[in-house]
Design a protein around this motif. Structure first.
Motif, PDB file in Angstrom:
ATOM      1  N   GLY A 178      27.517 -19.483  17.533  1.00 10.05           N
ATOM      2  CA  GLY A 178      26.778 -19.592  16.278  1.00 10.05           C
ATOM      3  C   GLY A 178      26.984 -18.369  15.415  1.00 10.05           C
ATOM      4  O   GLY A 178      27.901 -17.568  15.635  1.00 10.05           O
ATOM      5  N   ARG A 179      26.099 -18.181  14.463  1.00 11.87           N
ATOM      6  CA  ARG A 179      26.236 -17.076  13.506  1.00 11.87           C
ATOM      7  C   ARG A 179      26.249 -15.715  14.212  1.00 11.87           C
ATOM      8  O   ARG A 179      27.054 -14.844  13.903  1.00 11.87           O
ATOM      9  CB  ARG A 179      25.109 -17.162  12.482  1.00 11.87           C
ATOM     10  CG  ARG A 179      25.225 -16.203  11.324  1.00 11.87           C
ATOM     11  CD  ARG A 179      24.269 -16.561  10.209  1.00 11.87           C
ATOM     12  NE  ARG A 179      24.808 -17.666   9.392  1.00 11.87           N
ATOM     13  CZ  ARG A 179      24.399 -18.927   9.460  1.00 11.87           C
ATOM     14  NH1 ARG A 179      23.455 -19.278  10.313  1.00 11.87           N
ATOM     15  NH2 ARG A 179      24.931 -19.860   8.686  1.00 11.87           N
ATOM     16  N   ARG A 180      25.347 -15.542  15.176  1.00 17.50           N
ATOM     17  CA  ARG A 180      25.289 -14.256  15.885  1.00 17.50           C
ATOM     18  C   ARG A 180      26.566 -13.985  16.668  1.00 17.50           C
ATOM     19  O   ARG A 180      27.120 -12.885  16.623  1.00 17.50           O
ATOM     20  CB  ARG A 180      24.083 -14.241  16.841  1.00 17.50           C
ATOM     21  CG  ARG A 180      23.834 -12.871  17.485  1.00 17.50           C
ATOM     22  CD  ARG A 180      22.792 -12.955  18.589  1.00 17.50           C
ATOM     23  NE  ARG A 180      23.346 -13.523  19.806  1.00 17.50           N
ATOM     24  CZ  ARG A 180      24.000 -12.802  20.726  1.00 17.50           C
ATOM     25  NH1 ARG A 180      24.204 -11.505  20.559  1.00 17.50           N
ATOM     26  NH2 ARG A 180      24.457 -13.380  21.812  1.00 17.50           N
ATOM     27  N   GLU A 181      27.052 -14.997  17.376  1.00 17.12           N
ATOM     28  CA  GLU A 181      28.257 -14.820  18.193  1.00 17.12           C
ATOM     29  C   GLU A 181      29.479 -14.537  17.327  1.00 17.12           C
ATOM     30  O   GLU A 181      30.310 -13.684  17.657  1.00 17.12           O
ATOM     31  CB  GLU A 181      28.494 -16.062  19.060  1.00 17.12           C
ATOM     32  CG  GLU A 181      27.490 -16.235  20.197  1.00 17.12           C
ATOM     33  CD  GLU A 181      26.118 -16.693  19.737  1.00 17.12           C
ATOM     34  OE1 GLU A 181      25.141 -16.463  20.457  1.00 17.12           O
ATOM     35  OE2 GLU A 181      26.031 -17.312  18.630  1.00 17.12           O
ATOM     36  N   LEU A 182      29.594 -15.234  16.206  1.00 18.62           N
ATOM     37  CA  LEU A 182      30.723 -15.002  15.309  1.00 18.62           C
ATOM     38  C   LEU A 182      30.682 -13.587  14.740  1.00 18.62           C
ATOM     39  O   LEU A 182      31.725 -12.948  14.556  1.00 18.62           O
ATOM     40  CB  LEU A 182      30.707 -16.032  14.179  1.00 18.62           C
ATOM     41  CG  LEU A 182      31.046 -17.463  14.617  1.00 18.62           C
ATOM     42  CD1 LEU A 182      30.605 -18.464  13.548  1.00 18.62           C
ATOM     43  CD2 LEU A 182      32.542 -17.609  14.886  1.00 18.62           C
ATOM     44  N   SER A 183      29.474 -13.083  14.480  1.00 18.01           N
ATOM     45  CA  SER A 183      29.346 -11.738  13.926  1.00 18.01           C
ATOM     46  C   SER A 183      29.775 -10.664  14.918  1.00 18.01           C
ATOM     47  O   SER A 183      30.105  -9.544  14.524  1.00 18.01           O
ATOM     48  CB  SER A 183      27.904 -11.481  13.485  1.00 18.01           C
ATOM     49  OG  SER A 183      27.036 -11.347  14.610  1.00 18.01           O
ATOM     50  N   LEU A 184      29.772 -10.993  16.207  1.00 18.64           N
ATOM     51  CA  LEU A 184      30.201 -10.039  17.231  1.00 18.64           C
ATOM     52  C   LEU A 184      31.724  -9.949  17.332  1.00 18.64           C
ATOM     53  O   LEU A 184      32.250  -8.974  17.868  1.00 18.64           O
ATOM     54  CB  LEU A 184      29.629 -10.435  18.595  1.00 18.64           C
ATOM     55  CG  LEU A 184      28.110 -10.345  18.763  1.00 18.64           C
ATOM     56  CD1 LEU A 184      27.693 -10.901  20.119  1.00 18.64           C
ATOM     57  CD2 LEU A 184      27.638  -8.911  18.604  1.00 18.64           C
ATOM     58  N   MET A 185      32.428 -10.961  16.846  1.00 14.42           N
ATOM     59  CA  MET A 185      33.884 -10.986  16.947  1.00 14.42           C
ATOM     60  C   MET A 185      34.520 -10.006  15.967  1.00 14.42           C
ATOM     61  O   MET A 185      33.922  -9.621  14.965  1.00 14.42           O
ATOM     62  CB  MET A 185      34.401 -12.413  16.697  1.00 14.42           C
ATOM     63  CG  MET A 185      34.010 -13.396  17.787  1.00 14.42           C
ATOM     64  SD  MET A 185      34.424 -15.134  17.392  1.00 14.42           S
ATOM     65  CE  MET A 185      36.227 -15.035  17.251  1.00 14.42           C
ATOM     66  N   LYS A 186      35.737  -9.610  16.269  1.00 13.52           N
ATOM     67  CA  LYS A 186      36.479  -8.726  15.377  1.00 13.52           C
ATOM     68  C   LYS A 186      36.788  -9.447  14.059  1.00 13.52           C
ATOM     69  O   LYS A 186      37.041 -10.659  14.061  1.00 13.52           O
ATOM     70  CB  LYS A 186      37.798  -8.307  16.022  1.00 13.52           C
ATOM     71  CG  LYS A 186      37.676  -7.534  17.321  1.00 13.52           C
ATOM     72  CD  LYS A 186      39.054  -7.230  17.880  1.00 13.52           C
ATOM     73  CE  LYS A 186      38.998  -6.490  19.193  1.00 13.52           C
ATOM     74  NZ  LYS A 186      40.349  -6.189  19.738  1.00 13.52           N
ATOM     75  N   PRO A 187      36.816  -8.742  12.949  1.00 12.81           N
ATOM     76  CA  PRO A 187      37.188  -9.392  11.683  1.00 12.81           C
ATOM     77  C   PRO A 187      38.638  -9.866  11.661  1.00 12.81           C
ATOM     78  O   PRO A 187      39.009 -10.681  10.821  1.00 12.81           O
ATOM     79  CB  PRO A 187      36.939  -8.298  10.645  1.00 12.81           C
ATOM     80  CG  PRO A 187      36.950  -7.018  11.401  1.00 12.81           C
ATOM     81  CD  PRO A 187      36.422  -7.337  12.774  1.00 12.81           C
ATOM     82  N   THR A 188      39.451  -9.391  12.603  1.00 13.07           N
ATOM     83  CA  THR A 188      40.850  -9.822  12.724  1.00 13.07           C
ATOM     84  C   THR A 188      41.020 -10.940  13.747  1.00 13.07           C
ATOM     85  O   THR A 188      42.142 -11.395  13.988  1.00 13.07           O
ATOM     86  CB  THR A 188      41.720  -8.640  13.152  1.00 13.07           C
ATOM     87  OG1 THR A 188      41.171  -8.065  14.365  1.00 13.07           O
ATOM     88  CG2 THR A 188      41.775  -7.571  12.063  1.00 13.07           C
ATOM     89  N   ALA A 189      39.907 -11.400  14.359  1.00 15.29           N
ATOM     90  CA  ALA A 189      39.993 -12.347  15.473  1.00 15.29           C
ATOM     91  C   ALA A 189      40.088 -13.789  14.995  1.00 15.29           C
ATOM     92  O   ALA A 189      39.705 -14.130  13.874  1.00 15.29           O
ATOM     93  CB  ALA A 189      38.778 -12.189  16.382  1.00 15.29           C
TER      94      ALA A 189
END
Length: 328
Positions: free
Chosen positions: A226-237
């Protein structure tokens, strides 16, 4: 129905997007009298007592309480593929009916597609194709670039048969492999593919250049990303999904792709399928979509059919059922 000596098997139909594979009909009819849903619905009284198995292809026919009550002789529901989210296992078991699927047939082709989508997202293959064939393209920019796969970190969520085969393929790309799974693999299996277990999903998300979803859809995994999990990913991921569409909050994914929270997504599955034609995912250049084709090879589909036949025949003979699925 033809030969009355053969057991009756209910199928969705022979035509249309949800019909059984045309190439398989002849082989199936050697063992079974195939009854289509249309034939059954037109004469439930006649066909109901004759049907001993349901052959599910592409998620059809739907199994519900009304259908189960109409099939007093039903012994087994044989479902193609590995996913079981379209079946109420406890309901089926309550009617004394067995369930079987075909997990081994789908593992290799789905793992192949997972790597294909990863590579497509990394190297912007679809976007590059459009650029190369566009009538407006006059030159190729030397600065049009993607992400390197060799040596990158792949985080696999769901290290079952498909996830493990993805890891085997990723190792050939010299990728660092992390995985998160309900149960940890044994040390020998981890060492064979060079995989490191992440007990916390957050750790995998924060470290991975590519996040691959190969987990089954259950009430516990719905909305896993979800939104929280996506925010943890690298911006290049990049996020790759070969599991089920409902594993991901698609609204949050659209937002993440539009605002640069993550770089790209490659999805073989969405919710619904197909997406509405005005869905924003269809407009984004950093999204690669395929029409749920993880197991869509001639070889895999042939094996699936053969596995389903084997399971049905075993059930009707009172023998142990290959790939039986138990309600938990």
């Amino acid at each position: 129905m033809g030969d009355q000596e053969l057991p009756g098997v209910l199928v969705s139909g022979f035509e249309g997007p949800h019909g059984i594979c045309e190439d398989h009909v002849g082989a199936l009819q050697k063992h079974f009298n195939l009854v289509t849903m249309q034939e059954f619905l037109e004469n439930k009284t006649y066909f109901g007592p004759k049907i001993q198995a349901v052959y599910i292809w592409g998620g059809r026919p739907d199994i519900n309480q009304e259908l189960l009550k109409s099939l007093p002789a039903l012994r087994v529901v044989a479902s193609s593929g590995v996913g079981l989210d379209h079946l109420d296992l406890k309901l089926i078991a309550s009617f004394g009916v067995k369930v079987a699927n075909t997990p081994h047939a789908v593992s290799n082709p789905t793992a192949d597609l997972g790597m294909a989508l990863l590579l497509a997202a990394a190297r912007r293959v679809v976007e590059g194709h459009q650029l190369a064939i566009s009538p407006h393209t006059e030159n190729f920019s030397a600065n049009w670039m993607g992400q390197e796969v060799t040596g990158a970190t792949l985080g696999i969520i769901g290290m079952g048969s498909i996830g493990y085969k993805i890891a085997q393929r990723a190792r050939a790309f010299e990728m660092k492999i992390l995985y998160h799974n309900r149960k940890r693999r044994n040390l020998e299996e981890e060492e064979a593919v060079g995989a490191t277990y992440c007990e916390r999903l957050d750790d995998l998300l924060q470290q991975s250049d590519f996040v691959m979803l190969a987990v089954s859809l259950t009430p516990q995994t719905q909305g896993l990303i979800g939104r929280r999990e996506l925010s943890l990913m690298k911006p290049t991921a990049a996020l790759i999904n070969v599991g089920r569409g409902l594993l991901v909050d698609q609204d949050a994914l659209v937002e993440a792709l539009q605002t640069g929270i993550i770089k790209a997504a490659a999805l073989d599955v969405t919710y619904p399928e197909p997406l509405p034609r005005d869905h924003p995912l269809l407009e984004l250049k950093n999204v690669t979509l395929t029409p749920h084709i993880g197991s869509a090879t001639h070889q895999a589909r042939q094996q699936m059919m053969e596995n389903l036949v084997e399971s049905i025949l075993a059930s009707l003979s009172g023998l142990p059922i290959p790939n039986e699925v138990l309600a938990t």
